[in-house]
Write a protein that holds these residues in place. Structure first.
Motif, PDB file in Angstrom:
ATOM      1  N   LEU A 107       0.811  -1.222   0.000  1.00 39.18           N
ATOM      2  CA  LEU A 107       0.000   0.000   0.000  1.00 39.18           C
ATOM      3  C   LEU A 107       0.840   1.266   0.000  1.00 39.18           C
ATOM      4  CD1 LEU A 107      -2.740  -1.010   2.596  1.00 39.18           C
ATOM      5  CD2 LEU A 107      -2.895  -1.079   0.102  1.00 39.18           C
ATOM      6  N   SER A 108       2.064   1.160   0.501  1.00 40.04           N
ATOM      7  CA  SER A 108       2.941   2.340   0.564  1.00 40.04           C
ATOM      8  C   SER A 108       4.148   2.138  -0.337  1.00 40.04           C
ATOM      9  CB  SER A 108       3.360   2.599   2.011  1.00 40.04           C
ATOM     10  OG  SER A 108       3.992   1.467   2.557  1.00 40.04           O
ATOM     11  N   TRP A 109       3.899   1.720  -1.552  1.00 38.04           N
ATOM     12  CA  TRP A 109       4.949   1.402  -2.528  1.00 38.04           C
ATOM     13  C   TRP A 109       5.878   2.577  -2.786  1.00 38.04           C
ATOM     14  CZ3 TRP A 109       4.644   4.790  -6.476  1.00 38.04           C
ATOM     15  CH2 TRP A 109       3.418   5.405  -6.684  1.00 38.04           C
ATOM     16  N   GLN A 110       5.389   3.800  -2.569  1.00 34.04           N
ATOM     17  CA  GLN A 110       6.189   4.991  -2.853  1.00 34.04           C
ATOM     18  C   GLN A 110       7.215   5.279  -1.766  1.00 34.04           C
ATOM     19  OE1 GLN A 110       3.180   4.939  -1.661  1.00 34.04           O
ATOM     20  NE2 GLN A 110       2.780   6.656  -0.327  1.00 34.04           N
ATOM     21  N   LEU A 111       7.087   4.630  -0.604  1.00 34.03           N
ATOM     22  CA  LEU A 111       8.017   4.839   0.501  1.00 34.03           C
ATOM     23  C   LEU A 111       9.088   3.757   0.487  1.00 34.03           C
ATOM     24  CD1 LEU A 111       5.426   5.616   3.324  1.00 34.03           C
ATOM     25  CD2 LEU A 111       6.695   7.241   1.897  1.00 34.03           C
ATOM     26  N   LYS A 112      10.231   4.050   1.068  1.00 35.56           N
ATOM     27  CA  LYS A 112      11.317   3.082   1.142  1.00 35.56           C
ATOM     28  C   LYS A 112      10.964   1.988   2.143  1.00 35.56           C
ATOM     29  CE  LYS A 112      14.788   6.484  -0.041  1.00 35.56           C
ATOM     30  NZ  LYS A 112      15.820   7.362   0.468  1.00 35.56           N
ATOM     31  N   ASP A 113      11.395   0.774   1.841  1.00 31.35           N
ATOM     32  CA  ASP A 113      11.095  -0.379   2.693  1.00 31.35           C
ATOM     33  C   ASP A 113      11.573  -0.209   4.126  1.00 31.35           C
ATOM     34  OD1 ASP A 113      10.064  -1.548   0.467  1.00 31.35           O
ATOM     35  OD2 ASP A 113      11.612  -3.075   0.256  1.00 31.35           O
ATOM     36  N   ASP A 114      12.710   0.451   4.321  1.00 28.14           N
ATOM     37  CA  ASP A 114      13.299   0.571   5.648  1.00 28.14           C
ATOM     38  C   ASP A 114      12.762   1.759   6.451  1.00 28.14           C
ATOM     39  OD1 ASP A 114      14.857  -1.686   5.623  1.00 28.14           O
ATOM     40  OD2 ASP A 114      16.551  -0.696   4.678  1.00 28.14           O
ATOM     41  N   GLU A 115      11.789   2.472   5.911  1.00 26.48           N
ATOM     42  CA  GLU A 115      11.230   3.605   6.643  1.00 26.48           C
ATOM     43  C   GLU A 115      10.346   3.107   7.777  1.00 26.48           C
ATOM     44  OE1 GLU A 115       9.537   6.857   4.437  1.00 26.48           O
ATOM     45  OE2 GLU A 115      10.930   6.522   2.790  1.00 26.48           O
ATOM     46  N   TYR A 116      10.275   3.917   8.823  1.00 30.65           N
ATOM     47  CA  TYR A 116       9.453   3.615   9.987  1.00 30.65           C
ATOM     48  C   TYR A 116       8.294   4.587  10.047  1.00 30.65           C
ATOM     49  CZ  TYR A 116      13.090   0.530  11.784  1.00 30.65           C
ATOM     50  OH  TYR A 116      13.982  -0.484  11.937  1.00 30.65           O
ATOM     51  N   LEU A 117       7.139   4.084  10.468  1.00 35.60           N
ATOM     52  CA  LEU A 117       5.936   4.896  10.574  1.00 35.60           C
ATOM     53  C   LEU A 117       5.418   4.877  12.006  1.00 35.60           C
ATOM     54  CD1 LEU A 117       4.010   3.503   7.455  1.00 35.60           C
ATOM     55  CD2 LEU A 117       5.416   5.570   7.557  1.00 35.60           C
ATOM     56  N   THR A 118       4.701   5.927  12.379  1.00 34.23           N
ATOM     57  CA  THR A 118       3.996   5.936  13.660  1.00 34.23           C
ATOM     58  C   THR A 118       2.701   5.152  13.480  1.00 34.23           C
ATOM     59  OG1 THR A 118       2.733   7.924  13.151  1.00 34.23           O
ATOM     60  CG2 THR A 118       4.885   8.239  14.231  1.00 34.23           C
ATOM     61  N   ASP A 119       2.021   4.872  14.580  1.00 32.36           N
ATOM     62  CA  ASP A 119       0.719   4.208  14.501  1.00 32.36           C
ATOM     63  C   ASP A 119      -0.240   5.012  13.634  1.00 32.36           C
ATOM     64  OD1 ASP A 119       1.661   2.241  16.184  1.00 32.36           O
ATOM     65  OD2 ASP A 119       0.268   2.672  17.820  1.00 32.36           O
ATOM     66  N   ALA A 120      -0.257   6.325  13.841  1.00 30.13           N
ATOM     67  CA  ALA A 120      -1.183   7.183  13.090  1.00 30.13           C
ATOM     68  C   ALA A 120      -0.892   7.139  11.597  1.00 30.13           C
ATOM     69  CB  ALA A 120      -1.112   8.619  13.607  1.00 30.13           C
ATOM     70  N   GLU A 121       0.384   7.146  11.232  1.00 31.31           N
ATOM     71  CA  GLU A 121       0.749   7.103   9.813  1.00 31.31           C
ATOM     72  C   GLU A 121       0.368   5.760   9.187  1.00 31.31           C
ATOM     73  OE1 GLU A 121       4.591  10.129  10.043  1.00 31.31           O
ATOM     74  OE2 GLU A 121       4.867   7.998  10.481  1.00 31.31           O
ATOM     75  N   ALA A 122       0.639   4.664   9.895  1.00 33.81           N
ATOM     76  CA  ALA A 122       0.278   3.339   9.382  1.00 33.81           C
ATOM     77  C   ALA A 122      -1.236   3.223   9.242  1.00 33.81           C
ATOM     78  CB  ALA A 122       0.828   2.250  10.300  1.00 33.81           C
ATOM     79  N   MET A 123      -1.966   3.674  10.257  1.00 27.95           N
ATOM     80  CA  MET A 123      -3.421   3.623  10.211  1.00 27.95           C
ATOM     81  C   MET A 123      -3.955   4.424   9.026  1.00 27.95           C
ATOM     82  SD  MET A 123      -6.201   4.714  13.098  1.00 27.95           S
ATOM     83  CE  MET A 123      -6.066   6.460  12.792  1.00 27.95           C
ATOM     84  N   SER A 124      -3.384   5.587   8.804  1.00 22.80           N
ATOM     85  CA  SER A 124      -3.811   6.432   7.696  1.00 22.80           C
ATOM     86  C   SER A 124      -3.616   5.727   6.354  1.00 22.80           C
ATOM     87  CB  SER A 124      -3.031   7.748   7.727  1.00 22.80           C
ATOM     88  OG  SER A 124      -3.360   8.543   6.622  1.00 22.80           O
ATOM     89  N   ILE A 125      -2.487   5.060   6.190  1.00 15.96           N
ATOM     90  CA  ILE A 125      -2.213   4.337   4.940  1.00 15.96           C
ATOM     91  C   ILE A 125      -3.212   3.199   4.766  1.00 15.96           C
ATOM     92  CG2 ILE A 125      -0.558   2.818   3.778  1.00 15.96           C
ATOM     93  CD1 ILE A 125       1.656   4.673   4.937  1.00 15.96           C
ATOM     94  N   TYR A 126      -3.428   2.407   5.821  1.00 11.66           N
ATOM     95  CA  TYR A 126      -4.397   1.309   5.733  1.00 11.66           C
ATOM     96  C   TYR A 126      -5.791   1.826   5.400  1.00 11.66           C
ATOM     97  CZ  TYR A 126      -1.305  -2.311   7.745  1.00 11.66           C
ATOM     98  OH  TYR A 126      -0.310  -3.219   7.971  1.00 11.66           O
ATOM     99  N   GLU A 127      -6.238   2.861   6.080  1.00 11.96           N
ATOM    100  CA  GLU A 127      -7.599   3.360   5.867  1.00 11.96           C
ATOM    101  C   GLU A 127      -7.789   3.982   4.495  1.00 11.96           C
ATOM    102  OE1 GLU A 127      -8.516   5.802   9.302  1.00 11.96           O
ATOM    103  OE2 GLU A 127      -9.585   4.117  10.190  1.00 11.96           O
ATOM    104  N   ARG A 128      -6.805   4.765   4.040  1.00  9.41           N
ATOM    105  CA  ARG A 128      -6.932   5.402   2.725  1.00  9.41           C
ATOM    106  C   ARG A 128      -6.934   4.381   1.592  1.00  9.41           C
ATOM    107  NH1 ARG A 128      -2.727   8.747   4.199  1.00  9.41           N
ATOM    108  NH2 ARG A 128      -1.473   7.802   2.566  1.00  9.41           N
ATOM    109  N   ASN A 129      -6.278   3.240   1.810  1.00  8.80           N
ATOM    110  CA  ASN A 129      -6.099   2.268   0.734  1.00  8.80           C
ATOM    111  C   ASN A 129      -6.784   0.941   1.012  1.00  8.80           C
ATOM    112  OD1 ASN A 129      -4.080   3.792  -0.995  1.00  8.80           O
ATOM    113  ND2 ASN A 129      -3.089   3.853   1.005  1.00  8.80           N
ATOM    114  N   LYS A 130      -7.786   0.932   1.892  1.00  5.75           N
ATOM    115  CA  LYS A 130      -8.408  -0.332   2.299  1.00  5.75           C
ATOM    116  C   LYS A 130      -9.002  -1.115   1.135  1.00  5.75           C
ATOM    117  CE  LYS A 130     -12.455   2.118   3.891  1.00  5.75           C
ATOM    118  NZ  LYS A 130     -12.989   2.714   5.092  1.00  5.75           N
TER     119      LYS A 130
END
Length: 160
Positions: A107-130
């Motif tokens: 879902l976050s193909w545009q970001l680098k694999d080794d990047e770290y996200l906060t809970d809010a950022e991960a949740m946002s990605i999941y919800e926007r791309n569900k």
């Protein structure tokens, strides 16, 4: 004569590269263009690009300006392993590595694999791309992450 301690560049680069990656991830999650972020931080777009690459020659002040512009809190934490009671799952600190969760990575193909996200950022990605989630191929550890996000952040129940 004042003695100057020069840490090796190899020690600085991984940490700064991680910080730069987290800054980039935050900017992208917020959907802020690089030019706009740089203007708000009071730096040039080129300097922002250098910060996002984790270059050690950029001043700490510039890093702090970008963090403030993106609403990031830069804190000093003990090195992992120095203190046993560090909370590695603080939802306000980036701790979810994209490559550890296959659906998040897709879902976050545009970001680098080794990047770290906060809970809010991960949740946002999941919800926007569900609508693109492949629940039939959801690994158990990612299902646990999503359930934790539902329980703590109020993410929609239908995802898990």
């Amino acid at each position: 004569m004042i003695a100057k301690i020069n840490p090796s560049p190899a020690q600085d680069l991984p940490l700064l590269a991680r910080l730069g990656a987290q800054i980039t991830a935050r900017r992208k999650v917020l959907k802020v263009r690089a030019q706009v972020c740089a203007e708000v931080a009071g730096i040039s777009r080129v300097t922002l690009h250098r910060i996002e690459k984790g270059e050690p020659t950029v001043s700490i002040g510039a890093y702090l300006q970008v963090c403030e512009a993106l609403g990031l809190h830069l804190a000093l934490l003990p090195i992992v392993g120095e203190k046993e009671d560090i909370n590695l799952h603080d939802p306000e600190m980036p701790h979810i590595r994209i490559k550890d969760y296959p659906q998040l990575k897709a879902l976050s193909w545009q970001l680098k694999d080794d990047e770290y996200l906060t809970d809010a950022e991960a949740m946002s990605i999941y919800e926007r791309n569900k609508r693109f989630l492949d629940l039939s191929h959801l690994k158990e550890h990612e299902r646990v992450l999503m359930q934790r996000l539902i329980d703590t952040r109020g993410m929609e129940q239908m995802l898990v």
